[in-house]
Each structure stands twice: as structure tokens, then as C-alpha cells.
Design a protein around this motif. Structure first.
Motif, short mmCIF file in Angstrom:
data_model
loop_
_atom_site.label_atom_id
_atom_site.label_comp_id
_atom_site.label_asym_id
_atom_site.label_seq_id
_atom_site.Cartn_x
_atom_site.Cartn_y
_atom_site.Cartn_z
N ALA A 271 62.81 45.18 48.61
CA ALA A 271 61.81 45.96 47.90
C ALA A 271 61.40 45.22 46.65
CB ALA A 271 62.37 47.34 47.53
N VAL A 272 60.13 45.39 46.27
CA VAL A 272 59.59 44.77 45.06
C VAL A 272 58.92 45.83 44.22
CG1 VAL A 272 57.86 43.17 44.14
CG2 VAL A 272 59.23 42.50 46.12
N ILE A 273 59.26 45.87 42.94
CA ILE A 273 58.54 46.67 41.95
C ILE A 273 58.04 45.72 40.89
CG2 ILE A 273 58.75 48.38 40.10
CD1 ILE A 273 60.61 49.96 41.78
N ALA A 274 56.74 45.76 40.60
CA ALA A 274 56.18 44.81 39.64
C ALA A 274 55.12 45.48 38.77
CB ALA A 274 55.57 43.61 40.37
N VAL A 275 55.03 45.02 37.53
CA VAL A 275 53.97 45.39 36.60
C VAL A 275 53.18 44.13 36.35
CG1 VAL A 275 53.37 46.34 34.35
CG2 VAL A 275 55.41 47.17 35.55
N VAL A 276 51.86 44.17 36.66
CA VAL A 276 51.02 42.98 36.57
C VAL A 276 49.82 43.26 35.68
CG1 VAL A 276 49.75 41.24 37.88
CG2 VAL A 276 51.72 42.38 38.92
N ALA A 277 49.56 42.37 34.76
CA ALA A 277 48.41 42.49 33.87
C ALA A 277 47.35 41.47 34.24
CB ALA A 277 48.84 42.29 32.41
N GLY A 278 46.10 41.92 34.34
CA GLY A 278 44.99 41.00 34.56
C GLY A 278 44.91 40.40 35.93
N GLY A 279 45.53 40.99 36.91
CA GLY A 279 45.50 40.43 38.26
C GLY A 279 44.70 41.26 39.24
N GLY A 280 43.83 42.13 38.77
CA GLY A 280 43.09 43.01 39.64
C GLY A 280 43.79 44.34 39.80
N ASP A 281 43.30 45.16 40.72
CA ASP A 281 43.92 46.47 40.90
C ASP A 281 45.20 46.35 41.75
OD1 ASP A 281 43.08 46.13 43.50
OD2 ASP A 281 41.46 47.61 43.38
#
Length: 316
Positions: A271-281
Motif C-alpha cells: 500500500a502507498v499513501i502519499a501527499v504530493v504538491a504541484g503534481g496535478g490532481d
């Protein structure tokens, strides 16, 4: 701020497994092999213990006690396979039942450790209070036990699937059962050497000394298994390589990973949980991970590039 939500992002539903069935690719095959080996070991157990008592051989008795632990361990492993398969679709399990194998592996490691203590205590007692051993009768039975154990080790050899390359433990349930039997094979080899020395050279101390060496080997195997199973149960990051690949994909389009967690769900599933800024929706970020072997469940929180918290993220 948007979060990956299957109800809000239907276009991303086909990218990952949403049924939350995270069983290994060889689950049924491994279950059948485990039941088969359980039956073989149960028969061997009876023969070894009877021979150890009849011939007063501590080395042979140690092999029998170790085999008893294997039978218990194999029953736990087979039961874990059956329960995981039966409840694979049960909604009460938020991330499926793939971790039942890790729980069984941990329990089996505890049994292995207890076995090591039992063998060590009894061997030390026999070393201080030696008893006559019927080597002529004990040796053939010990050799037969080793042959059976080697057969079982071969039957339970873990498969090496593509997904398992991203998860060094693969199916830890069958790996634990395999490790039990590998330890028994090592103990059996030591026992045979000790009995041969006792018969040919008259070294009465060799038999109980072999029991102590066997106890040390079993303890070593137990520690290895405890470490591996415990890491899976405590959600230790299973693969630096896979984590790096996930991060690289999420940052491929100008995004920046602020927070990233990866953990095991079952053999070959993460499983992956990620917070991404500036990478689209969120849907776009999820799409970048589509087809990545070993990644089966993804949750993304997408933030704008100018988020004020962008400098306070963590990667795990």
C-alpha cells in the motif's frame, strides 16, 4: 486540496486492486503443499520420538521434539492460509487478510524459540548425567528422518515471482514453514555426526553436545524469523527500491512528494499513501503508479505547488 477517492475519481479505479484481496499469487498452491508436508512430518514425528525413547538417544529425541514443533508450526501456517482465503472478501478487514501469513510466521518463530530452549535444557541435563545410547538402532532412524525432512524442504521451497523481487520476504508464511524444516535438517545432520562419533570413537558426550549445537541453530533460525515477521507486522518499509521508484514516478511531472508511506498488505502487495504538491490532481498522480509491480493500493492527497506546508513533508 484533493484526495484520491474511488467515488470522486472513477477514472482511476482500474489502476489498482479495489477489491482488497491481497493474497499471494501462489496462495492455494502453497496451502496444498503445507497440508501435504504437515501429514508427512506428523508420521516422522511419531517415528523419531519412539526411536529416541527406545534407544535412549538425546540427539534423536531432539530431532523428534523439533519435528513436533514443525507439525504445530505447519498446522498454524496451513490454518492461516485457509482463514485468509475464507475471509479475503470480509469488509471487516480494512486492508484484507494478506497479513495473516505474517502473524502465523511470528507465532511459529515463538514456537521455534521455545523448542530451542527445551532442546538446550534437556541436552545440558544429559551432558551432566550421561546415558547409554543404542547407536546401531538410532543411526538408521536418524538418517531416515533427515531424508524425510529434506523431501519436505524441497516441497516447501518458496516460489520466486516477479512481485516478490520488490518484497524480499515474499510469502512469509511458507517461508517460515520452510525455515522450520531447514533448521530441522541442520539439527539432523549434527545429530548424525554426533551419533557416528559416539559409535566409532566412544565419545559419549557427543550426543548431548549435538543437542546443544542443535539448540543454538534453532535459536538462530527463530531470531531470523522473528525479525522478518515482526517487521512486516509493524509496517516497517519493506523495500527501499520500490519506495524510490514510487517517489520518482510521483515527482516525474514536476510534483514534489511531501509525505510518503509504503507498507506490506500481503505477499507481493503493498500500500502507498502519499501527499504530493504541484503534481496535478489525485487521479493524475495515481495514474503515474499504474502498472508498478507490487503496488496494489494507493491513497493520494494532492496539494497545489504553492502550499505553505510544502517544506514540512516527510518520506518513509
Amino acid at each position: 486540496m484533493t484526495a484520491a477517492d474511488p467515488l470522486r475519481a472513477p477514472e482511476a479505479l482500474d489502476a489498482f486492486r479495489e477489491d482488497r484481496t491481497y493474497l499471494g499469487a501462489d496462495h492455494r498452491r502453497n496451502e496444498r503443499r503445507t497440508w501435504l508436508v504437515t501429514g508427512i512430518c506428523a508420521l516422522t514425528l511419531v517415528a523419531q520420538l519412539a526411536g529416541g525413547i527406545a534407544f535412549r538417544s538425546m540427539a534423536l529425541t531432539a530431532s523428534g521434539l523439533h519435528m513436533a514443533a514443525h507439525v504445530a508450526a505447519l498446522l498454524v501456517a496451513a490454518g492461516a492460509y485457509a482463514l485468509a482465503r475464507r475471509h479475503a472478501d470480509d469488509p471487516r478487514f480494512a486492508f484484507g487478510t494478506g497479513k495473516l501469513g505474517y502473524l502465523a510466521g511470528f507465532a511459529n518463530a515463538v514456537v521455534l524459540a521455545i523448542t530451542a530452549v527445551m532442546i538446550g535444557v534437556e541436552s545440558a541435563h544429559r551432558l551432566l548425567n550421561p546415558e547409554a545410547v543404542d547407536y546401531a538402532s538410532a543411526l538408521p532412524l536418524a538418517a531416515a528422518g533427515l531424508a524425510v525432512t529434506l523431501l519436505c524442504v524441497w516441497l516447501l521451497r518458496p516460489a520466486h515471482s516477479h512481485a516478490a523481487r520488490h518484497d524480499r520476504d515474499g510469502d512469509l508464511n511458507i517461508a517460515a514453514a520452510h525455515l522450520h524444516l531447514a533448521a530441522d535438517a541442520a539439527v539432523s545432520v549434527v545429530a548424525l555426526a554426533a551419533m557416528a562419533a559416539g559409535r566409532q570413537l566412544g565419545w559419549g558426550f557427543a550426543d548431548p553436545l549435538a543437542g546443544l549445537v542443535g539448540a543454538a541453530l534453532v535459536a538462530h533460525f527463530a531470531w531470523r524469523l522473528l525479525h522478518r515477521a515482526g517487521a512486516a507486522l509493524l509496517d516497517v518499509n519493506p523495500s527501499a527500491e520500490l519506495t524510490a521508484e514510487v517517489r520518482a514516478r510521483l515527482e516525474a511531472d514536476g510534483g514534489r512528494v511531501l509525505d510518503l508511506h509504503l507498507w506490506r498488505l500481503g505477499p507481493g502487495h503493498h500500500a502507498v499513501i502519499a501527499v504530493v504538491a504541484g503534481g496535478g490532481d489525485a487521479a493524475a498522480c495515481r495514474a503515474r503508479l499504474h502498472g508498478l509491480p507490487g503496488v496494489s493500493h494507493v491513497t493520494i492527497e494532492a496539494r497545489p505547488a504553492g502550499d505553505p506546508h510544502a517544506d514540512h513533508g516527510h518520506v518513509h
